[in-house]
Design an enzyme around this catalytic site. Sequence first.
Site, PDB file in Angstrom:
ATOM      1  CG  ASN A  67      -3.815  -4.507   2.969  1.00 55.68           C
ATOM      2  OD1 ASN A  67      -3.204  -4.437   1.914  1.00 55.68           O
ATOM      3  ND2 ASN A  67      -3.211  -4.492   4.143  1.00 55.68           N
ATOM      4  NE  ARG A  86      -2.108  -1.391   3.429  1.00 56.99           N
ATOM      5  CZ  ARG A  86      -2.463  -1.225   4.690  1.00 56.99           C
ATOM      6  NH1 ARG A  86      -3.613  -0.691   5.006  1.00 56.99           N
ATOM      7  NH2 ARG A  86      -1.656  -1.584   5.662  1.00 56.99           N
TER       8      ARG A  86
END
Length: 92
Positions: free
Chosen positions: A37, A19
């Site tokens: 996620n 991320r």
Amino acid sequence: MTKAVRVEISGRVQGVWFRAWTEATAKAKGLDGWVRNRRDGSVEAVFSGDAAAVEAMVEACWQGPQYAAVAAVDRYDHDVPINPGFMVKPTA
């Protein structure tokens, strides 16, 4: 030309800073969107901006950060309006 896509990235993509890498890479390419996620172990992202930059970002997702092992990058057209900037969203 501007375009937007949503991608679902699977493989070893959680716990490897995917991320943070996505946020930094997308910002460097001048893209808007988000990354998060998913509970199934994948990463989902939306990229919006210059068509060439979006395509380059999708291609970069196949590599990801150093410790990632990407198995698949599934892409979908995205037509939902995107807020300016790029952010990390909570897990969904």
